[in-house]
Design a protein around this motif. Structure first.
Motif, mmCIF file in Angstrom:
data_model
loop_
_atom_site.group_PDB
_atom_site.id
_atom_site.type_symbol
_atom_site.label_atom_id
_atom_site.label_comp_id
_atom_site.label_asym_id
_atom_site.label_seq_id
_atom_site.Cartn_x
_atom_site.Cartn_y
_atom_site.Cartn_z
ATOM 1 N N GLU A 42 -6.782 -4.317 17.354
ATOM 2 C CA GLU A 42 -6.014 -5.512 17.683
ATOM 3 C C GLU A 42 -5.673 -6.301 16.424
ATOM 4 O OE1 GLU A 42 -6.453 -9.657 20.293
ATOM 5 O OE2 GLU A 42 -8.081 -8.177 20.252
ATOM 6 N N GLY A 43 -4.383 -6.579 16.239
ATOM 7 C CA GLY A 43 -3.923 -7.370 15.111
ATOM 8 C C GLY A 43 -3.888 -6.639 13.784
ATOM 9 N N ALA A 49 1.017 -4.816 7.654
ATOM 10 C CA ALA A 49 2.400 -4.334 7.664
ATOM 11 C C ALA A 49 3.045 -4.267 6.292
ATOM 12 C CB ALA A 49 3.237 -5.199 8.610
ATOM 13 N N ASP A 50 2.821 -5.251 5.434
ATOM 14 C CA ASP A 50 3.472 -5.240 4.119
ATOM 15 C C ASP A 50 2.458 -5.186 2.974
ATOM 16 O OD1 ASP A 50 2.423 -7.737 4.453
ATOM 17 O OD2 ASP A 50 4.182 -8.823 3.732
ATOM 18 N N ALA A 81 -3.657 2.485 10.402
ATOM 19 C CA ALA A 81 -2.786 1.342 10.150
ATOM 20 C C ALA A 81 -2.310 1.328 8.702
ATOM 21 C CB ALA A 81 -3.526 0.050 10.471
ATOM 22 N N SER A 82 -3.141 1.759 7.780
ATOM 23 C CA SER A 82 -2.760 1.794 6.362
ATOM 24 C C SER A 82 -1.665 2.813 6.117
ATOM 25 C CB SER A 82 -3.984 2.111 5.496
ATOM 26 O OG SER A 82 -4.961 1.088 5.582
ATOM 27 N N ALA A 84 0.501 3.891 8.328
ATOM 28 C CA ALA A 84 1.718 3.398 8.982
ATOM 29 C C ALA A 84 2.405 2.326 8.142
ATOM 30 C CB ALA A 84 1.375 2.849 10.369
ATOM 31 N N ALA A 85 1.613 1.548 7.401
ATOM 32 C CA ALA A 85 2.162 0.462 6.595
ATOM 33 C C ALA A 85 2.608 0.926 5.217
ATOM 34 C CB ALA A 85 1.121 -0.644 6.448
ATOM 35 N N GLY A 86 2.312 2.164 4.861
ATOM 36 C CA GLY A 86 2.670 2.650 3.532
ATOM 37 C C GLY A 86 1.780 2.101 2.432
ATOM 38 N N VAL A 87 0.548 1.780 2.781
ATOM 39 C CA VAL A 87 -0.405 1.245 1.798
ATOM 40 C C VAL A 87 -0.665 2.295 0.718
ATOM 41 C CG1 VAL A 87 -2.835 0.573 1.493
ATOM 42 C CG2 VAL A 87 -1.493 -0.366 3.398
ATOM 43 N N GLY A 88 -0.735 1.851 -0.530
ATOM 44 C CA GLY A 88 -0.902 2.785 -1.640
ATOM 45 C C GLY A 88 -2.296 2.857 -2.219
ATOM 46 N N HIS A 89 -3.260 2.103 -1.636
ATOM 47 C CA HIS A 89 -4.604 2.088 -2.212
ATOM 48 C C HIS A 89 -5.551 1.466 -1.188
ATOM 49 C CE1 HIS A 89 -7.296 0.694 -5.874
ATOM 50 N NE2 HIS A 89 -7.872 1.637 -5.158
ATOM 51 N N VAL A 90 -6.604 2.189 -0.833
ATOM 52 C CA VAL A 90 -7.629 1.675 0.076
ATOM 53 C C VAL A 90 -8.957 1.640 -0.668
ATOM 54 C CG1 VAL A 90 -8.857 1.979 2.256
ATOM 55 C CG2 VAL A 90 -6.431 2.595 2.102
ATOM 56 N N VAL A 91 -9.621 0.483 -0.610
ATOM 57 C CA VAL A 91 -10.895 0.275 -1.312
ATOM 58 C C VAL A 91 -11.985 -0.012 -0.289
ATOM 59 C CG1 VAL A 91 -12.117 -1.099 -3.048
ATOM 60 C CG2 VAL A 91 -9.628 -0.743 -3.246
ATOM 61 N N VAL A 92 -13.152 0.626 -0.436
ATOM 62 C CA VAL A 92 -14.300 0.284 0.402
ATOM 63 C C VAL A 92 -15.504 -0.012 -0.483
ATOM 64 C CG1 VAL A 92 -13.511 1.662 2.367
ATOM 65 C CG2 VAL A 92 -15.127 2.650 0.726
ATOM 66 N N LEU A 93 -16.436 -0.778 0.074
ATOM 67 C CA LEU A 93 -17.670 -1.129 -0.619
ATOM 68 C C LEU A 93 -18.822 -0.376 0.027
ATOM 69 C CD1 LEU A 93 -19.251 -2.888 -2.663
ATOM 70 C CD2 LEU A 93 -19.358 -4.662 -0.898
#
Length: 258
Positions: A42-43, A49-50, A81-82, A84-93
């Motif tokens: 949700e949300g 999105a951007d 979701a990343s 779909a949004a075209g995200v170029g970098h995902v970071v996790v801790l």
């Protein structure tokens, strides 16, 4: 850059958002309180999105075997979701040495989260931190009985949350590592010694008894929870952190109206 910080209102997330904004980035703090649910999705789509970068600092509400399902479900939603949004970098801790302690449900679940991220194909970075200085009091409370605190001599290398946030923000602002950055404090302490230092600084009546069977930190063997070679060593020393915390508490007590 436009950077979405999931779990952005928590201990680390709020500091990451503040650091990113100081550096001139558009950082958004996202959490359940802002209408973003990483378990149901949700949300989430609208929030990312951007976004150019997504920092996922959300955490399981429990540390038992249910934590694996939290990370499995939430990472699937975040990665979907990343993409779909075209995200170029995902970071996790994550946690230094988590893969060395498969006996602990939560550590095994954090490794699962890392593996899901690595297998997805999106550019990624994993930041692994040692135990937070902010959590030492809680660790002591787990094995406290009256005035006695039973602690193992397991080596720990505590790191301040602010230093972890700085590392996460630096990674988020940079190119994807497609690998792991380890972050640790500047000093290694046996946990029983760390407990004694903490109790002395806080002026409590308790005392530490060394018990290498006590609590969850009796499970890790050797120095697996300390910084590996090549780790980023943070600047904050534990005694300095304790002194600064005590000073903040004193100033709060002296504030008008208290």
């Amino acid at each position: 850059m436009r950077i979405a910080v999931l779990g952005g209102t928590g201990l680390i997330g709020s500091r990451v958002v503040a650091r990113l904004k100081v550096q001139g980035h558009e950082a958004r703090a996202l959490s359940l309180s802002t209408g973003v649910n990483v378990l149901t999705g949700e949300g989430l789509g609208a929030a990312l999105a951007d976004a150019e970068v997504v920092v996922n600092l959300t955490n399981s509400p429990t540390f038992d075997e249910a934590s694996a399902e939290f990370f499995r479900t939430s990472m699937a939603k975040v990665l979907e979701a990343s993409r779909a949004a075209g995200v170029g970098h995902v970071v996790v801790l994550s946690i230094v040495g988590a893969d060395k302690v498969p006996e602990l449900d939560y550590y095994r679940a954090k490794v699962l989260q890392e593996d899901l991220l690595k297998a997805d194909g999106l550019p990624y970075s994993v930041v692994r931190a040692t135990q937070f200085m902010e959590f030492v009091d809680a660790v002591l409370s787990w094995t406290t009985d009256g005035d006695t605190v039973r602690l193992p001599s397991t080596p720990l290398q505590p790191v301040a949350a602010a230093d972890v946030a700085d590392a996460v923000a630096d990674v988020a602002m940079g190119a994807p590592l497609d690998g792991t950055l380890n972050v640790a404090g500047p000093e290694v302490f046996p946990l029983d010694e760390l407990g004694s230092i903490t109790l002395a600084a806080e002026g409590g009546a308790g005392h530490v008894v060394t018990d290498d069977t006590a609590g969850m930190f009796a499970v890790p063997k050797g120095d697996v929870l300390t910084a590996p070679e090549g780790a980023r060593i943070a600047p904050t020393h534990y005694r300095d952190w304790m002194a600064a915390r005590a000073d903040r508490a004193d100033r709060a007590d002296e504030a008008p109206g208290r």
